[in-house]
Motif scaffolding. Structure first.
Motif, PDB file in Angstrom:
ATOM      1  N   ASP A 163      -6.906   8.185   3.585  1.00 26.61           N
ATOM      2  CA  ASP A 163      -8.299   7.516   3.219  1.00 26.61           C
ATOM      3  C   ASP A 163      -8.718   6.464   4.084  1.00 26.61           C
ATOM      4  OD1 ASP A 163     -10.119   5.886   1.636  1.00 26.61           O
ATOM      5  OD2 ASP A 163      -9.440   6.551  -0.157  1.00 26.61           O
ATOM      6  N   LYS A 191      -9.039   3.026   2.525  1.00 22.66           N
ATOM      7  CA  LYS A 191      -7.841   2.512   2.033  1.00 22.66           C
ATOM      8  C   LYS A 191      -7.203   1.805   3.440  1.00 22.66           C
ATOM      9  CE  LYS A 191      -7.649   3.662  -2.217  1.00 22.66           C
ATOM     10  NZ  LYS A 191      -6.825   4.833  -2.597  1.00 22.66           N
ATOM     11  N   TYR A 223       0.792  -1.202   0.051  1.00 27.25           N
ATOM     12  CA  TYR A 223       0.047   0.088  -0.113  1.00 27.25           C
ATOM     13  C   TYR A 223       0.942   1.059   0.054  1.00 27.25           C
ATOM     14  CZ  TYR A 223      -3.502  -3.412   1.103  1.00 27.25           C
ATOM     15  OH  TYR A 223      -4.326  -4.681   1.157  1.00 27.25           O
ATOM     16  N   ASP A 224       0.391   2.395  -0.711  1.00 28.62           N
ATOM     17  CA  ASP A 224       1.201   3.835  -0.435  1.00 28.62           C
ATOM     18  C   ASP A 224       0.733   4.222   0.547  1.00 28.62           C
ATOM     19  OD1 ASP A 224       2.671   5.515  -2.305  1.00 28.62           O
ATOM     20  OD2 ASP A 224       1.016   6.693  -1.666  1.00 28.62           O
ATOM     21  N   TRP A 237      -6.161  -2.309   4.009  1.00 30.32           N
ATOM     22  CA  TRP A 237      -4.778  -2.614   4.558  1.00 30.32           C
ATOM     23  C   TRP A 237      -5.002  -3.439   5.833  1.00 30.32           C
ATOM     24  CZ3 TRP A 237      -2.082   1.060   8.485  1.00 30.32           C
ATOM     25  CH2 TRP A 237      -0.979   0.673   8.855  1.00 30.32           C
ATOM     26  N   ASP A 287       0.662   7.517   1.247  1.00 26.38           N
ATOM     27  CA  ASP A 287      -0.474   8.763   1.398  1.00 26.38           C
ATOM     28  C   ASP A 287      -1.875   8.060   1.480  1.00 26.38           C
ATOM     29  OD1 ASP A 287       1.363  10.655   1.019  1.00 26.38           O
ATOM     30  OD2 ASP A 287       1.351  10.856  -1.101  1.00 26.38           O
ATOM     31  N   ASP A 288      -2.003   7.053   0.775  1.00 26.11           N
ATOM     32  CA  ASP A 288      -3.267   6.413   0.785  1.00 26.11           C
ATOM     33  C   ASP A 288      -3.737   6.234   2.319  1.00 26.11           C
ATOM     34  OD1 ASP A 288      -3.762   6.485  -1.923  1.00 26.11           O
ATOM     35  OD2 ASP A 288      -2.948   4.513  -2.435  1.00 26.11           O
TER      36      ASP A 288
END
Length: 445
Positions: free
Chosen positions: A181, A184, A173-174, A188, A176-177
């Motif tokens: 969010d 998100k 996962y990124d 995760w 920022d996400d």
């Protein structure tokens, strides 16, 4: 036509029935009839309910049968007199319920979606049939709720390789996400629950950023190493992780009474040659071990407590716990393994021979390559894994070829389970969030 006297009597009976109805249940009685101790109604779930001296028996339309002790029912009343609406906390003690030992109800009323009960102390409880069905205490139902399959067990061949690119990549996962969010974040934590680990990419190289990431799940667990800790080679290390030597697969901090749940490691520098990271799913290993070796091996590993200890500076940590633990149904629900911190085994001499036979075979199984995935963390990479499920290790590295620096922290499984249940109920509503407890080696049900 009825004679006047009969009509008066009939009207009197009707009025009395209305008074009884309103006194007991207000205006809630509808479409039910009572035949002796058996109730029938138009519920979509219930076929019939039978009142017995000490319990209530419900026969469901799916042919299952549930029994409920009257004390169980009384103590699970969720009316505003029993449960504080805002906090959802219980407002009574069981010894303050002023009824007889059997707590036999005075009256029942069966509605289309709920059962109403009036008790000896005139308290009235309402039970939704879905609640009763879900909380049935039959052996079959309790076993079904306690299937400890923790997500998806895996081994090396379950993941994408150069030879087989059709299999899934490691969950990733990124930054920022997951920082911006909430949906998100749910994806995760769902992935963490399923596989036991995930990667976060593009994490800023800022001191204690690892704790910011973990705060998206829950509060940080402080230990003898602090709220966060730095993993790099030191002259006088207080932990073998702070050297360049190989670390075989293990769990962290088994010498704590409550071993930390999630562990996160954020890579700042990875310039040295070597130092490849390894992970393995302990429950895949346990599954295979149980199938492969005699029952007496599993039994001794569940019986014998292993000594774990840690001594440095002002710290004298010590705890004994078995390698494996079972629940009341024989499911293995807890696992602790940290050979680097094992102390003298304090068990009966008669158990030692069989224990060491079983333990040696278990360690041989752990170290098989088929279970291990390998990877290099790069700066800005962060890995988070379930320390109570996923074993981790590291190959040796050459300190003369460059620097190596990771920063880590822990989060308890209770925090993770709490966050997971909440987000599941919000974003995956067909799931029963109350039962999403199997997120680590063992969480209380």
């Amino acid at each position: 036509t009825l004679p006047n006297q009969s009509l008066v009597r009939l009207n009197t009976i009707v009025i009395m029935l209305k008074l009884i109805k309103n006194n007991i249940f207000g205006n809630s009685i509808n479409n039910f009839k009572c035949l002796g101790n058996v109730l029938f109604n138009k519920s979509k779930l219930v076929k019939q309910i039978t009142k017995e001296p000490k319990n209530l028996t419900i026969e469901w339309k799916n042919k299952n049968i549930s029994k409920y002790n009257y004390w169980w029912l009384r103590t699970n009343c969720d009316c505003n007199q029993c449960i504080q609406p805002e906090s959802k906390q219980r407002l009574f003690e069981i010894n303050n319920i002023n009824v007889s030992d059997n707590n036999t109800p005075l009256m029942f009323e069966e509605q289309s979606d709920k059962l109403l009960i009036k008790w000896e102390d005139n308290h009235v409880s309402k039970f939704d049939y879905k609640f009763l069905e879900k909380n049935c205490c039959s052996l079959e139902n309790r076993k079904e709720k306690r299937k400890y399959k923790i997500g998806k067990y895996w081994e090396k061949n379950d993941w994408k390789t150069e030879e087989d690119k059709n299999k899934p990549d490691f969950p990733s996962y990124d930054y920022d996400d997951i920082m911006l969010d909430e949906k998100k974040i749910y994806n995760w934590v769902e992935s963490l629950n399923q596989y036991g680990f995930s990667f976060i990419r593009n994490v800023p190289l800022v001191e204690d950023e690892v704790m910011k990431v973990c705060n998206q799940i829950g509060y940080i667990r402080e230990t003898i190493y602090g709220r966060s800790f730095n993993v790099k080679s030191e002259k006088n290390p207080v932990n073998v992780a702070y050297t360049n030597i190989k670390l075989n697969l293990h769990m962290d901090l088994c010498y704590y009474e409550s071993t930390p749940g999630l562990q996160a490691l954020h890579c700042f520098k990875s310039e040295a040659e070597g130092g490849q990271s390894t992970l393995a799913d302990s429950y895949k290993i346990i599954e295979n071990y149980v199938d492969k070796f005699p029952k007496e091996y599993v039994d001794i590993l569940c019986k014998v407590p292993i000594t774990y200890h840690k001594q440095h500076d002002t710290h004298r940590m010590y705890y004994r716990k078995p390698l494996l633990q079972k629940d009341e149904f024989g499911n293995i629900v807890s696992f602790h393994y940290s050979p680097q911190f094992e102390g003298p085994l304090d068990i009966n001499f008669e158990d030692q021979e069989i224990f060491y036979k079983a333990y040696r075979e278990f360690v041989k199984e752990i170290e098989k390559e088929k279970y291990k995935i390998r990877f290099f963390l790069q700066p800005k990479d962060l890995i988070i894994f379930n320390n109570r499920r996923i074993l981790h290790g590291r190959e040796t590295f050459d300190v003369t070829t460059g620097a190596r620096h990771f920063q880590g922290c822990y989060v308890d499984l209770d925090e993770f389970a709490n966050r997971y249940r909440y987000l599941s109920s919000k974003y995956h509503k067909h799931k029963d969030s109350d039962t999403l407890t199997y997120v680590g080696s063992y969480t209380a049900v």
